[in-house]
Write a protein that holds these residues in place. Structure first.
Motif, PDB file in Angstrom:
ATOM      1  N   GLY A 148       0.775  -1.234   0.000  1.00  0.00           N
ATOM      2  CA  GLY A 148       0.000   0.000   0.000  1.00  0.00           C
ATOM      3  C   GLY A 148       0.801   1.276   0.000  1.00  0.00           C
ATOM      4  N   MET A 149       1.998   1.283  -0.613  1.00  0.00           N
ATOM      5  CA  MET A 149       2.758   2.523  -0.742  1.00  0.00           C
ATOM      6  C   MET A 149       2.258   3.265  -1.983  1.00  0.00           C
ATOM      7  N   PRO A 150       1.677   4.458  -1.820  1.00  0.00           N
ATOM      8  CA  PRO A 150       1.112   5.171  -2.966  1.00  0.00           C
ATOM      9  C   PRO A 150       2.169   5.525  -4.008  1.00  0.00           C
ATOM     10  N   TYR A 151       1.714   5.581  -5.251  1.00  0.00           N
ATOM     11  CA  TYR A 151       2.518   6.062  -6.387  1.00  0.00           C
ATOM     12  C   TYR A 151       3.769   5.209  -6.608  1.00  0.00           C
ATOM     13  N   LEU A 265       4.134  15.929  11.566  1.00  0.00           N
ATOM     14  CA  LEU A 265       5.096  16.312  10.536  1.00  0.00           C
ATOM     15  C   LEU A 265       5.209  15.301   9.409  1.00  0.00           C
ATOM     16  N   ILE A 266       5.025  14.012   9.708  1.00  0.00           N
ATOM     17  CA  ILE A 266       5.303  12.984   8.699  1.00  0.00           C
ATOM     18  C   ILE A 266       4.313  11.834   8.821  1.00  0.00           C
ATOM     19  N   ASP A 267       3.983  11.247   7.695  1.00  0.00           N
ATOM     20  CA  ASP A 267       3.076  10.108   7.602  1.00  0.00           C
ATOM     21  C   ASP A 267       3.771   8.872   8.176  1.00  0.00           C
ATOM     22  N   ILE A 268       3.378   8.479   9.376  1.00  0.00           N
ATOM     23  CA  ILE A 268       4.082   7.412  10.088  1.00  0.00           C
ATOM     24  C   ILE A 268       3.981   6.080   9.352  1.00  0.00           C
ATOM     25  N   ASP A 269       2.824   5.777   8.780  1.00  0.00           N
ATOM     26  CA  ASP A 269       2.697   4.503   8.067  1.00  0.00           C
ATOM     27  C   ASP A 269       3.632   4.444   6.866  1.00  0.00           C
ATOM     28  N   SER A 270       3.845   5.572   6.187  1.00  0.00           N
ATOM     29  CA  SER A 270       4.788   5.569   5.063  1.00  0.00           C
ATOM     30  C   SER A 270       6.213   5.354   5.564  1.00  0.00           C
ATOM     31  N   PHE A 274       8.294   2.074   4.367  1.00  0.00           N
ATOM     32  CA  PHE A 274       9.636   2.272   3.819  1.00  0.00           C
ATOM     33  C   PHE A 274      10.645   1.466   4.629  1.00  0.00           C
ATOM     34  N   TYR A 275      10.500   1.483   5.944  1.00  0.00           N
ATOM     35  CA  TYR A 275      11.414   0.744   6.814  1.00  0.00           C
ATOM     36  C   TYR A 275      11.414  -0.744   6.479  1.00  0.00           C
ATOM     37  N   PHE A 276      10.229  -1.349   6.400  1.00  0.00           N
ATOM     38  CA  PHE A 276      10.183  -2.791   6.213  1.00  0.00           C
ATOM     39  C   PHE A 276      10.675  -3.211   4.824  1.00  0.00           C
ATOM     40  N   ILE A 277      10.364  -2.425   3.804  1.00  0.00           N
ATOM     41  CA  ILE A 277      10.888  -2.762   2.474  1.00  0.00           C
ATOM     42  C   ILE A 277      12.416  -2.723   2.484  1.00  0.00           C
ATOM     43  N   ASN A 278      12.985  -1.682   3.048  1.00  0.00           N
ATOM     44  CA  ASN A 278      14.441  -1.513   3.033  1.00  0.00           C
ATOM     45  C   ASN A 278      15.143  -2.401   4.046  1.00  0.00           C
ATOM     46  N   GLU A 279      14.479  -2.710   5.143  1.00  0.00           N
ATOM     47  CA  GLU A 279      15.035  -3.653   6.113  1.00  0.00           C
ATOM     48  C   GLU A 279      15.049  -5.061   5.525  1.00  0.00           C
ATOM     49  N   GLY A 305       8.622   8.149   0.036  1.00  0.00           N
ATOM     50  CA  GLY A 305       8.344   7.487  -1.219  1.00  0.00           C
ATOM     51  C   GLY A 305       8.243   8.508  -2.331  1.00  0.00           C
ATOM     52  N   PRO A 306       8.061   8.037  -3.571  1.00  0.00           N
ATOM     53  CA  PRO A 306       8.054   6.635  -4.000  1.00  0.00           C
ATOM     54  C   PRO A 306       9.451   6.010  -3.897  1.00  0.00           C
ATOM     55  N   LEU A 307       9.471   4.682  -3.909  1.00  0.00           N
ATOM     56  CA  LEU A 307      10.736   3.954  -3.827  1.00  0.00           C
ATOM     57  C   LEU A 307      11.467   3.997  -5.159  1.00  0.00           C
ATOM     58  N   TRP A 308      12.808   4.006  -5.085  1.00  0.00           N
ATOM     59  CA  TRP A 308      13.619   4.053  -6.291  1.00  0.00           C
ATOM     60  C   TRP A 308      14.991   3.453  -6.023  1.00  0.00           C
ATOM     61  N   ASP A 309      15.529   2.734  -7.015  1.00  0.00           N
ATOM     62  CA  ASP A 309      16.923   2.287  -7.038  1.00  0.00           C
ATOM     63  C   ASP A 309      17.161   1.101  -6.114  1.00  0.00           C
TER      64      ASP A 309
END
Length: 705
Positions: A148-151, A265-270, A274-279, A305-309
Motif C-alpha cells: 500500500g505505498m502510494p505512487y 510532521l510525517i506520515d508514520i505509516d509511510s 519504507f522501513y520494512f521494504i528496506n530492512e 516514497g516513492p521507492l527508487w533504485d
C-alpha cells in the motif's frame, strides 16, 4: 484484555501464463499466487536516432540529449504497439551511468501511454547491469505496491534496440515526478525531494543541508517553478519544506520527547512501510541517497516514497568501509555501522518512541507479514525468469554483458549452458537471502513482540536491535513493554564484584561494568529469547542469550551494547469463556497461553454474586485463571436476592424475637447491620433506625401492630 489479531489483507494478483520455455521452474506451480502481474511476452522498444545526432554524445555526457524516433512492437496487447513517435533520448543515473550498459531516459514530444501505465512524457530504461538476476528492482516495486505505498513505480521488461542494434534487456519504468499519472501534487507548495549524497550534488541547482545531520536534500520536482517564479515565491516554498525537515530532525534527535509533533510532521505509516521494504532487502542506499519524500502543500504532511533504485540489494551489496559484522538483522537501526557512516540514523531515532514501536508491530501483523511471503515472492522470481530467460541469454552470451552475482563476482559466458547455470546460482542466492530475511523479520516483529528499550549511562534511549554509542558502561536501565505477562531482569559484574540484579525500569549502577547477564521473566520467556552482545576494546563479543554472561567478570569495561528479542516459538492463544448461569453476560477473552486473567466482580439485578468457580458444581472457587490452549470455561455463582420484608431483619421471612434482638443491638450500637438489614429495620419508613422502630417491631411480633 488483549485484542485479537487484525484482519490480514487479501492477495488479489492472479497467475498469468508465461509463454517462454526455459529451465526455470515456478515453485508450487499453479497453487501459488504471485506478488505481481507477470506480463505475457517481452515487447521490443526500437529507437532510431535522427540524422545529425550520435549515441556517443550522450554516452560521454549524461546532460546531453539527442533527437530520436521511438517504436514499440511485439507487445502482449497489440494496442500498446506504436511507430516512430518523436522523443529526446539521454543517459541518466549516478554510479550506474559509469557502467558499460547505460540506463536511459526517453522524453516524448507529447504524453504517451506505455503499456497501459498511463500517459506521461518521461520514461526510464533501467539497465539493471549489476543485478545478475535482473529482477531485484521489479520485486521491490511489486512488494511496495502490495503493502500500500502510494505512487509506486510501475514497470515492464523490454528488449531495447537502438538503430537496429540490440542493446540488451531493460526495465521500462515510470519516472519519479509530479504528474496526473505519477505523483499528483496540486498545491503551489507541492514538492518532491530526495535525500541524497554530498558526492552526488554536482549539476544540482536546488538543494539544502538539514540543520541537525547536515544531510543534503535535493529538490527534484516542484509545482512552483524554481527557475521562473518570483524569488519570494520560491523562497517561501523552500523555507516551508526545509522547516519541515529540520523540525522533524530536531525532534528525532532530541531523545524522543514529543510524539504528537512527529505525527504532525510525517506520515508514520509511510515511514514504517519504507522501513520494512528496506530492512527486508538491506538497501544500503536507504537514508543515504535515492530516498524520496513528497508533500502536497502546507496542509499536508511529509510522506516517504516513492521507492527508487533497488538493483544492489538482498545480499548483493557487500557494504562499504566501517561495516560491523552481525548488524545485518537490524540493518536500518544500525546503518552507520552497517555501511560507511555516511547514512543518517533516522530509524534508530524513530524507534526510541514507544508509539512508533507499537505501530510498527501492529502494521507488520496486519499488512506486511502477509505480503512478505517467501514462497510467493520466490515463485514470482521464477516466473519473471521464465519471461526473461531468452533475452537474458542474448544479454549475457550473444552481447557479452557480464553476469553479476555480487559486487566482486562477475562472469562472461560464451554458451547458454554455463550462463544458465550461473544465472540459476545467482538467482538461488537471491531467493535464499529473501527466505532468511523474512524468517528473521517474522521472529522480530508482530502483534505480541514486546517493545524493548534500554538506556546506557542516562543517555539516549535505544530500542531492541539498536547498537548504543560508545562510552564506558557505568549504568544501565531496561524496560519491557509487553502484552504478554512477564518482564526483564539484568545483572552486572565489574572488577569490584557482582552488581545486584534489577528489573524493569530500575537502574543497574556500577563502576566500569565489564560483564552483563540479561534474562526474561514470567510468561514472556516461554515465547521469546533475549539476545545480546557487548563491545569491549573495539571488539564485539559473540551473541549470547537468556542469562549467559556477555563480557567478563572483571576485565575491561563494556563500551557498547546491543540487545534484541526474537520469537522462539509461535505465540499460542487460548480463549476463556464465562458461564454466568444465565443471569448476566460477559464476552469471552482471547489471550496468550500462560498469561493470567484476573476474574472481575459481577453484578445482576435481583441476584447476589458469590464468586467464580473452576467447575459447574461450584466446588473450586477461583479469583484468576491461567490461560490454556483451546477454550476454558469459568463459572459464576449467583444467589437469587429475596425481597426486603419490613421487620424481617434476620432474613428468615418471619417476624420473631431474633429480629427484635438484632434491632435493639443496632440501636444500642452493639452491632452493625447490612444495608439490606437496615432497610428491613426501618419500620416507620423515615430513613432512620431508632427506638421508635424497636417499639413498632415489638408490637408487630406480639401481634398488636
Amino acid at each position: 484484555m488483549k485484542k485479537t489479531l487484525g484482519a490480514i489483507l487479501g492477495v488479489f494478483l492472479a497467475l498469468v501464463t508465461v509463454f517462454t520455455s526455459v529451465p526455470f521452474t515456478v515453485s508450487a506451480a499453479d497453487s501459488v499466487e504471485l506478488i505481481g502481474e507477470v506480463q505475457g511476452s517481452m515487447p521490443d522498444i526500437r529507437i532510431s536516432i535522427d540524422s545529425g545526432y550520435s549515441l556517443d554524445t550522450i554516452h560521454k555526457d549524461k546532460d546531453e540529449k539527442i533527437r530520436t524516433k521511438v517504436s514499440v512492437s511485439g507487445a502482449w496487447d497489440s494496442s500498446f504497439n506504436f511507430s516512430s513517435l518523436g522523443a529526446e533520448l539521454k543517459t541518466r543515473g549516478n554510479s550506474s551511468w559509469l557502467m558499460d550498459k547505460k540506463p536511459y531516459q526517453i522524453k516524448f514530444d507529447s504524453k504517451t501511454d506505455m503499456f497501459g501505465m498511463g500517459k506521461a512524457k518521461k520514461w526510464i530504461l533501467l539497465a539493471n547491469y549489476v543485478d545478475g538476476s535482473f529482477v531485484r528492482n521489479k520485486i521491490i516495486f511489486d512488494l511496495a505496491e502490495n503493502i500500500g505505498m502510494p505512487y509506486t513505480i510501475k514497470s515492464v521488461f523490454v528488449n531495447l534496440y537502438i538503430n537496429g542494434d540490440y542493446k540488451g534487456v531493460y526495465q521500462l519504468c515510470e519516472k519519479v515526478e509530479i504528474g496526473d499519472n505519477r505523483v499528483p501534487l496540486e498545491d503551489d507548495f507541492g514538492v518532491i525531494a530526495e535525500m541524497d549524497a554530498a558526492t552526488r550534488l554536482e549539476g544540482e541547482q536546488f538543494y539544502f543541508y538539514s540543520s541537525v545531520t547536515g544531510k543534503p536534500f535535493v529538490y527534484k520536482e516542484y509545482n512552483t517553478d524554481f527557475e521562473d517564479a518570483p524569488a519570494e515565491d520560491v523562497a517561501a516554498v523552500r523555507s516551508f519544506f526545509e522547516n519541515r525537515i529540520n523540525t522533524l530532525e530536531s525532534e528525532l534527535y532530541n531523545n524522543g520527547k514529543n510524539w504528537e509533533l512527529v505525527e504532525s510532521l510525517i506520515d508514520i505509516d509511510s515511514v514504517i512501510k519504507f522501513y520494512f521494504i528496506n530492512e527486508l532487502c538491506m538497501n544500503a542506499d536507504a537514508c543515504f541517497a535515492s530516498t524520496f519524500f513528497y508533500i502536497d502543500g502546507k496542509d499536508d504532511i511529509l510522506h516517504m516514497g516513492p521507492l527508487w533504485d533497488y538493483d544492489r540489494i538482498f545480499g548483493y551489496y557487500d557494504y562499504v568501509g566501517g561495516y560491523v559484522q552481525g548488524t545485518e538483522e537490524d540493518f536500518l537501526k544500525n546503518i552507520t555501522d552497517c555501511t560507511d557512516k555516511q547514512r543518517v540514523e533516522w530509524y534508530k531515532m524513530f524507534f526510541q518512541y514507544p508509539e512508533f514501536v507499537e505501530r510498527v508491530n501492529e502494521l507488520y501483523s496486519e499488512v506486511i507479514k502477509d505480503e512478505f511471503d517467501a514462497e510467493r515472492i520466490n515463485a514470482t522470481i521464477d516466473a519473471y525468469q521464465k519471461l526473461l530467460y531468452n533475452s537474458l541469454m542474448r544479454n549475457y552470451v550473444d552481447e557479452g554483458w557480464a553476469l553479476f552475482h555480487n559486487n566482486s563476482e562477475a562472469e562472461f559466458f560464451s554458451n547458454r549452458t554455463d550462463a544458465t547455470n550461473y544465472l540459476n546460482f545467482t538467482t538461488n542466492y537471491l531467493k535464499n537471502n529473501i527466505k532468511d530475511r523474512i524468517e528473521y523479520l517474522n521472529s522480530a516483529y508482530g502483534k505480541y513482540v514486546p517493545a524493548l528499550f534500554y538506556q546506557q549511562n542516562d543517555g539516549r534511549v535505544y530500542s531492541g536491535g539498536s547498537m548504543t554509542d560508545s562510552a564506558n558502561l557505568s549504568s544501565l536501565e531496561m524496560s519491557l513493554d509487553s502484552s504478554i505477562d512477564g518482564g526483564i531482569s539484568y545483572i552486572g559484574s565489574s572488577p569490584s564484584g557482582t552488581i545486584p540484579a534489577v528489573a524493569d525500569g530500575e537502574r543497574l549502577s556500577g563502576v566500569d561494568i565489564s560483564g552483563l547477564k540479561i534474562s526474561l521473566t514470567g510468561n514472556v520467556k516461554n515465547y521469546f529469547s533475549v539476545q545480546y552482545r557487548v563491545c569491549v576494546n573495539g571488539n564485539w563479543s559473540s551473541w549470547v542469550s537468556n542469562g549467559t554472561l556477555a563480557g567478563s567478570r572483571s576485565g575491561s569495561p563494556i563500551k557498547r551494547i546491543q540487545v534484541r528479542l526474537v520469537e522462539k516459538q509461535d505465540v499460542v492463544l487460548g480463549t476463556v469463556s464465562f458461564d454466568c448461569a444465565g443471569v448476566a453476560q460477559m464476552d469471552s477473552v482471547t489471550d496468550v497461553v500462560g498469561d493470567v486473567v484476573v476474574l472481575p466482580e459481577m453484578s445482576a439485578e435481583g441476584y447476589i454474586f458469590n464468586g467464580w468457580y473452576a467447575d459447574p458444581l461450584y466446588n473450586e472457587k477461583i479469583e484468576s485463571i491461567t490461560v490454556s490452549e483451546g477454550d476454558t470455561t469459568v463459572f459464576a455463582s449467583f444467589t437469587e436476592e429475596r425481597p426486603v420484608i419490613v421487620g424481617d431483619i434476620d432474613g428468615d421471612e418471619n417476624h420473631s424475637s431474633r429480629d427484635v434482638n438484632l434491632l435493639m443491638k443496632c440501636v444500642a450500637g452493639a452491632t452493625v447491620l447490612t444495608e439490606k438489614q437496615m432497610t428491613a429495620a426501618d419500620m416507620n419508613g423515615d430513613g432512620l433506625v431508632t427506638a421508635t422502630d424497636v417499639n413498632m417491631l415489638i408490637r408487630k411480633v406480639a401481634g398488636i401492630l
